[in-house]
Design a protein around this motif. Structure first.
Motif, PDB file in Angstrom:
ATOM      1  N   VAL A   1     -69.911  -4.514  33.890  1.00  0.00           N
ATOM      2  CA  VAL A   1     -68.537  -5.863  33.814  1.00  0.00           C
ATOM      3  C   VAL A   1     -68.204  -6.845  34.027  1.00  0.00           C
ATOM      4  O   VAL A   1     -68.960  -6.839  35.197  1.00  0.00           O
ATOM      5  N   LEU A   2     -67.864  -7.925  33.482  1.00  0.00           N
ATOM      6  CA  LEU A   2     -68.207 -10.029  34.128  1.00  0.00           C
ATOM      7  C   LEU A   2     -66.830  -9.979  34.383  1.00  0.00           C
ATOM      8  O   LEU A   2     -65.950  -9.564  34.343  1.00  0.00           O
ATOM      9  N   LEU A   3     -67.395 -10.148  35.630  1.00  0.00           N
ATOM     10  CA  LEU A   3     -66.005 -10.459  36.907  1.00  0.00           C
ATOM     11  C   LEU A   3     -66.471 -12.117  37.155  1.00  0.00           C
ATOM     12  O   LEU A   3     -67.992 -12.419  37.673  1.00  0.00           O
ATOM     13  N   ASP A   4     -65.625 -12.899  37.163  1.00  0.00           N
ATOM     14  CA  ASP A   4     -65.282 -13.447  38.030  1.00  0.00           C
ATOM     15  C   ASP A   4     -64.967 -13.891  39.656  1.00  0.00           C
ATOM     16  O   ASP A   4     -63.708 -14.367  39.521  1.00  0.00           O
ATOM     17  N   ARG A   5     -65.832 -13.345  40.377  1.00  0.00           N
ATOM     18  CA  ARG A   5     -65.043 -13.248  41.956  1.00  0.00           C
ATOM     19  C   ARG A   5     -65.952 -14.383  42.740  1.00  0.00           C
ATOM     20  O   ARG A   5     -65.195 -14.475  43.735  1.00  0.00           O
ATOM     21  N   HIS A   6     -66.635 -15.131  42.259  1.00  0.00           N
ATOM     22  CA  HIS A   6     -67.502 -15.758  43.090  1.00  0.00           C
ATOM     23  C   HIS A   6     -67.533 -17.576  42.815  1.00  0.00           C
ATOM     24  O   HIS A   6     -68.515 -18.188  43.236  1.00  0.00           O
ATOM     25  N   GLY A   7     -66.859 -17.869  41.409  1.00  0.00           N
ATOM     26  CA  GLY A   7     -66.563 -18.842  40.866  1.00  0.00           C
ATOM     27  C   GLY A   7     -67.561 -18.680  40.014  1.00  0.00           C
ATOM     28  O   GLY A   7     -68.302 -20.194  39.280  1.00  0.00           O
TER      29      GLY A   7
ATOM     30  N   LYS B   1     -60.900 -13.561  44.053  1.00  0.00           N
ATOM     31  CA  LYS B   1     -59.196 -13.578  43.392  1.00  0.00           C
ATOM     32  C   LYS B   1     -58.526 -13.209  44.485  1.00  0.00           C
ATOM     33  O   LYS B   1     -57.739 -13.230  44.321  1.00  0.00           O
ATOM     34  N   TYR B   2     -59.503 -12.656  45.965  1.00  0.00           N
ATOM     35  CA  TYR B   2     -58.192 -11.564  46.717  1.00  0.00           C
ATOM     36  C   TYR B   2     -57.626 -12.591  47.850  1.00  0.00           C
ATOM     37  O   TYR B   2     -58.431 -13.838  48.690  1.00  0.00           O
ATOM     38  N   PRO B   3     -56.183 -12.493  48.381  1.00  0.00           N
ATOM     39  CA  PRO B   3     -55.255 -11.937  47.765  1.00  0.00           C
ATOM     40  C   PRO B   3     -54.231 -13.112  46.799  1.00  0.00           C
ATOM     41  O   PRO B   3     -53.491 -11.598  46.600  1.00  0.00           O
ATOM     42  N   GLU B   4     -54.518 -13.405  46.400  1.00  0.00           N
ATOM     43  CA  GLU B   4     -53.851 -14.029  45.201  1.00  0.00           C
ATOM     44  C   GLU B   4     -53.847 -12.720  44.288  1.00  0.00           C
ATOM     45  O   GLU B   4     -52.526 -13.146  43.511  1.00  0.00           O
TER      46      GLU B   4
ATOM     47  N   ILE C   1     -52.907  -9.711  44.126  1.00  0.00           N
ATOM     48  CA  ILE C   1     -51.908  -8.783  44.284  1.00  0.00           C
ATOM     49  C   ILE C   1     -50.547  -9.298  43.874  1.00  0.00           C
ATOM     50  O   ILE C   1     -49.955 -10.364  44.114  1.00  0.00           O
ATOM     51  N   GLY C   2     -49.910  -8.078  42.563  1.00  0.00           N
ATOM     52  CA  GLY C   2     -48.669  -8.959  42.958  1.00  0.00           C
ATOM     53  C   GLY C   2     -48.476  -9.192  40.921  1.00  0.00           C
ATOM     54  O   GLY C   2     -47.980 -10.016  40.348  1.00  0.00           O
ATOM     55  N   ARG C   3     -49.749  -9.874  40.744  1.00  0.00           N
ATOM     56  CA  ARG C   3     -50.224 -10.262  39.425  1.00  0.00           C
ATOM     57  C   ARG C   3     -50.360  -9.117  38.540  1.00  0.00           C
ATOM     58  O   ARG C   3     -50.860  -8.569  38.548  1.00  0.00           O
ATOM     59  N   PRO C   4     -50.351  -9.420  36.939  1.00  0.00           N
ATOM     60  CA  PRO C   4     -51.323  -9.148  35.987  1.00  0.00           C
ATOM     61  C   PRO C   4     -52.113  -8.693  35.836  1.00  0.00           C
ATOM     62  O   PRO C   4     -52.981  -9.913  35.978  1.00  0.00           O
ATOM     63  N   TYR C   5     -53.398  -8.029  35.745  1.00  0.00           N
ATOM     64  CA  TYR C   5     -54.384  -7.308  35.643  1.00  0.00           C
ATOM     65  C   TYR C   5     -55.422  -8.437  34.415  1.00  0.00           C
ATOM     66  O   TYR C   5     -56.042  -9.442  34.094  1.00  0.00           O
ATOM     67  N   ARG C   6     -54.241  -8.338  33.146  1.00  0.00           N
ATOM     68  CA  ARG C   6     -54.543  -9.240  31.764  1.00  0.00           C
ATOM     69  C   ARG C   6     -55.169 -10.882  33.294  1.00  0.00           C
ATOM     70  O   ARG C   6     -55.890 -11.500  32.245  1.00  0.00           O
ATOM     71  N   GLU C   7     -53.914 -11.342  33.357  1.00  0.00           N
ATOM     72  CA  GLU C   7     -54.010 -12.683  34.154  1.00  0.00           C
ATOM     73  C   GLU C   7     -54.859 -12.624  34.968  1.00  0.00           C
ATOM     74  O   GLU C   7     -55.955 -13.536  34.707  1.00  0.00           O
ATOM     75  N   VAL C   8     -55.595 -11.623  35.829  1.00  0.00           N
ATOM     76  CA  VAL C   8     -56.671 -12.159  36.483  1.00  0.00           C
ATOM     77  C   VAL C   8     -57.585 -11.982  36.502  1.00  0.00           C
ATOM     78  O   VAL C   8     -58.851 -12.841  36.391  1.00  0.00           O
ATOM     79  N   PHE C   9     -58.011 -10.995  35.901  1.00  0.00           N
ATOM     80  CA  PHE C   9     -59.180 -10.272  34.859  1.00  0.00           C
ATOM     81  C   PHE C   9     -58.992 -10.760  33.554  1.00  0.00           C
ATOM     82  O   PHE C   9     -59.833  -9.384  33.213  1.00  0.00           O
ATOM     83  N   PRO C  10     -58.960 -12.269  32.651  1.00  0.00           N
ATOM     84  CA  PRO C  10     -59.390 -11.741  31.651  1.00  0.00           C
ATOM     85  C   PRO C  10     -61.275 -11.515  31.308  1.00  0.00           C
ATOM     86  O   PRO C  10     -61.228 -10.870  30.205  1.00  0.00           O
ATOM     87  N   GLU C  11     -61.334 -11.986  31.799  1.00  0.00           N
ATOM     88  CA  GLU C  11     -63.129 -12.074  31.488  1.00  0.00           C
ATOM     89  C   GLU C  11     -63.662 -10.373  31.863  1.00  0.00           C
ATOM     90  O   GLU C  11     -64.600 -10.017  30.511  1.00  0.00           O
ATOM     91  N   ALA C  12     -62.694  -9.029  31.742  1.00  0.00           N
ATOM     92  CA  ALA C  12     -63.558  -7.894  32.773  1.00  0.00           C
ATOM     93  C   ALA C  12     -62.727  -6.886  30.860  1.00  0.00           C
ATOM     94  O   ALA C  12     -62.639  -5.750  30.790  1.00  0.00           O
ATOM     95  N   MET C  13     -61.652  -7.929  30.392  1.00  0.00           N
ATOM     96  CA  MET C  13     -61.005  -7.068  29.554  1.00  0.00           C
ATOM     97  C   MET C  13     -61.958  -6.183  28.585  1.00  0.00           C
ATOM     98  O   MET C  13     -61.015  -5.492  28.109  1.00  0.00           O
ATOM     99  N   PRO C  14     -62.908  -6.890  27.821  1.00  0.00           N
ATOM    100  CA  PRO C  14     -63.728  -6.217  26.759  1.00  0.00           C
ATOM    101  C   PRO C  14     -64.230  -5.139  28.000  1.00  0.00           C
ATOM    102  O   PRO C  14     -64.189  -4.345  26.741  1.00  0.00           O
ATOM    103  N   SER C  15     -64.347  -4.664  28.472  1.00  0.00           N
ATOM    104  CA  SER C  15     -65.182  -3.517  28.835  1.00  0.00           C
ATOM    105  C   SER C  15     -63.923  -2.622  29.837  1.00  0.00           C
ATOM    106  O   SER C  15     -64.134  -1.356  29.145  1.00  0.00           O
ATOM    107  N   VAL C  16     -62.871  -2.791  30.267  1.00  0.00           N
ATOM    108  CA  VAL C  16     -61.856  -1.895  31.052  1.00  0.00           C
ATOM    109  C   VAL C  16     -60.677  -2.127  29.865  1.00  0.00           C
ATOM    110  O   VAL C  16     -60.211  -1.077  30.229  1.00  0.00           O
ATOM    111  N   GLY C  17     -60.714  -3.370  29.174  1.00  0.00           N
ATOM    112  CA  GLY C  17     -59.062  -2.896  28.860  1.00  0.00           C
ATOM    113  C   GLY C  17     -59.181  -1.680  28.118  1.00  0.00           C
ATOM    114  O   GLY C  17     -57.697  -1.278  28.077  1.00  0.00           O
TER     115      GLY C  17
END
Length: 532
Positions: free
Chosen positions: A145-151, A104-107, A109-125
């Motif tokens: 935290v569940l992250l979709d960072r490698h597909g 997800k890097y570097p795209e 940068i400059g985008r809303p956290y909820r839009e980039v990491f919706p899967e992490a919001m249950p833990s981090v939100g």
């Protein structure tokens, strides 16, 4: 002014006044941020080239002093940091965080956290909401935290510090300053180490290899995040072809018997990787195992349609005794740590099974007669102690036969010790066939045997058993030319007030046996003191 970079070389940082004076001189503030970007490594270069007017933050000249200062602190640190700005939590990060972001890097940068990491919001939100709502800073250690960072959706753990970025001087919360450290490898490593310790703990006292396999699979089921399902398969040594049978399983509804079908493990069979692993002793990956065998996992952990096939090696040059087939979690990378964990688990299981087998073999040898295979005197007295207590608790009687062969010495002396050994083995088999199902037959010593009968309700019942033993023994004769017929003298004792211990019961039957010998042999005699 210049400051030395810890990694070598000089880095030029902007003077604080270049950033703070942005409101008085927007152009100078923008130039200050350009210096910050230049000192910010790869991320800084990327941010310097960005068209910020196309992002929710707008052009640099419009950035407020608080945002400029937060970004400056973030970019100039080697520790993983983020600035999440405004109600939409627009992402700005430094180089140290790039490895956490993955693809997800570097795209991002400059985008809303909820839009980039919706899967992490249950833990981090909830943590972000606390800070943005004015609840103050918060901190969390090893947060899952569940992250979709490698597909794929990946299990991860992080230690986070969330601090408010406030407007000066009103203290209004404008954003969140995030410092983080990924602890996934540490947390998962401790979890796997705990599983290995549990395997060692539950198998160390196992009496049989079967108990080892069952207990080990139970321990593996407690770490379903790493092992969604598993099967232990043992090789059948009785057949020349490769045949496996399941002996323990976890996380699966059922396990088919396909492993024992002819040709299944052949190179062109349904499971060639299983046969290859058995022959080569190498760990292999089994792909589409769930689909090929129509297996149904019963755990909540999503498992990849792959499994690791790990040989169970007994040690030395011996071939594997079987396989540990472990499902691979869909939320963890199949890296060296994962493979090492399952290799260590298989090694522990193999070692514990080998030890249990050796212990069971030693115990069997200690409690059985090596010639006839019958339980020996030690096993008889051990068993007697248990069944006497049970009989007393249930108000039942025991019958004990002391069997001594008549004429055995003559056969042994005239035909030799081998003929005597053959005779004893044959007598042992005949006695076993003559008694009731469930009766306990043992060899006491030499040509002496014992039969223990539980739940005797009358003298007729125990004497009927003795009659069958007499007939079985007396009809045996050696097939040598110098044939000698063997008979038996049998003493019978029943448990009671004067025969309530193993020693008393055996001694009573022994006395009755000598009475039978004095009365002519080839007969049985009931102990005088035992009455029903």
């Amino acid at each position: 002014m210049d400051k030395e970079d810890p990694q070598g070389g000089a880095r030029v940082f902007p003077e604080p006044r270049d950033i703070w004076r942005a409101e008085a001189d927007p152009g100078r503030g923008a130039r200050g941020m350009a210096q910050v970007f230049a000192a910010g490594g790869e991320v800084g270069q990327l941010m310097s080239a960005m068209d910020w007017s196309a992002t929710p933050l707008g052009p640099l000249r419009g950035w407020c002093t608080e945002l400029r200062m937060a970004v400056s602190i973030c970019l100039e640190s080697h520790f993983p940091m983020q600035v999440l700005w405004g109600p939409d939590l627009i992402i700005i990060q430094n180089d140290g965080l790039a490895v956490h972001i993955g693809e997800k890097y570097p795209e991002c940068i400059g985008r809303p956290y909820r839009e980039v990491f919706p899967e992490a919001m249950p833990s981090v939100g909830p943590l972000l909401s606390q800070v943005m709502s004015g609840g103050g800073a918060t901190w969390s250690q090893d947060l899952p935290v569940l992250l979709d960072r490698h597909g794929y959706l990946e299990e991860g753990y992080f230690t986070f510090s969330f601090s408010p970025i406030r407007r000066i001087p009103t203290a209004e919360v404008l954003g969140v300053f995030v410092a983080s450290h990924e602890t996934t490898r540490h947390v998962v490593g401790l979890r796997r180490l705990s599983c290995l310790r549990e395997i060692a703990g539950v198998t160390v006292h196992a009496q049989t290899s079967g108990e080892v396999f069952t207990d080990a699979v139970g321990a593996l089921s407690h770490t379903s995040a790493d092992v969604p399902y598993c099967v232990i398969l043992l090789r059948d040594p009785r057949t020349p072809r490769l045949v496996l049978r399941p002996v323990a399983t976890a996380g699966l509804a059922t396990v088919p018997d396909v492993f024992s079908r002819p040709g299944t493990l052949d190179p062109d069979g349904l499971l060639p990787e299983f046969g290859d692993s058995l022959i080569s002793g190498r760990m292999l990956i089994s792909r589409r195992l769930l689909d090929r065998l129509e297996l149904q996992p019963i755990t909540d952990v999503p498992s990849a349609n792959r499994a690791l096939v790990v040989p169970l090696t007994a040690g030395g040059d011996d071939p594997p005794i079987g396989l540990l087939v472990a499902g691979i979690s869909d939320r963890l990378p199949l890296d060296g740590d994962y493979r090492t964990f399952l290799t260590l688990a298989a090694t522990q299981i193999s070692s514990a099974a080998s030890m249990a087998h050796s212990t069971a073999e030693a115990r069997y040898q200690a409690l059985h007669d090596t010639l006839t295979g019958l339980p020996n005197r030690a096993a008889l007295f051990d068993h007697l102690g248990q069944v006497i207590v049970e009989a007393q608790e249930h108000a039942q009687r025991l019958g004990f036969l002391f069997v001594d062969l008549d004429g055995f010495k003559t056969v042994n002396d005239s035909l030799g010790h081998q003929a005597g050994d053959d005779l004893l083995c044959a007598v042992a088999n005949r006695i076993r066939r003559a008694v009731r199902p469930g009766d306990f037959v043992a060899r006491l010593a030499g040509d002496e045997f014992a039969v223990l009968c539980q739940n005797i309700t009358s003298t007729d019942e125990i004497e009927a058993v003795a009659d069958r033993v007499l007939v079985a023994v007396s009809t045996f004769s050696s097939h040598e030319p110098q044939a000698r017929t063997v008979t038996a003298s049998i003493g019978i004792a029943l448990s009671g007030p004067t025969t309530s211990t193993p020693d008393e019961l055996v001694r009573a039957a022994d006395v009755a046996m000598y009475t039978a010998k004095r009365q002519g042999r080839d007969r049985h005699q009931l102990f005088d003191g035992a009455t029903l």
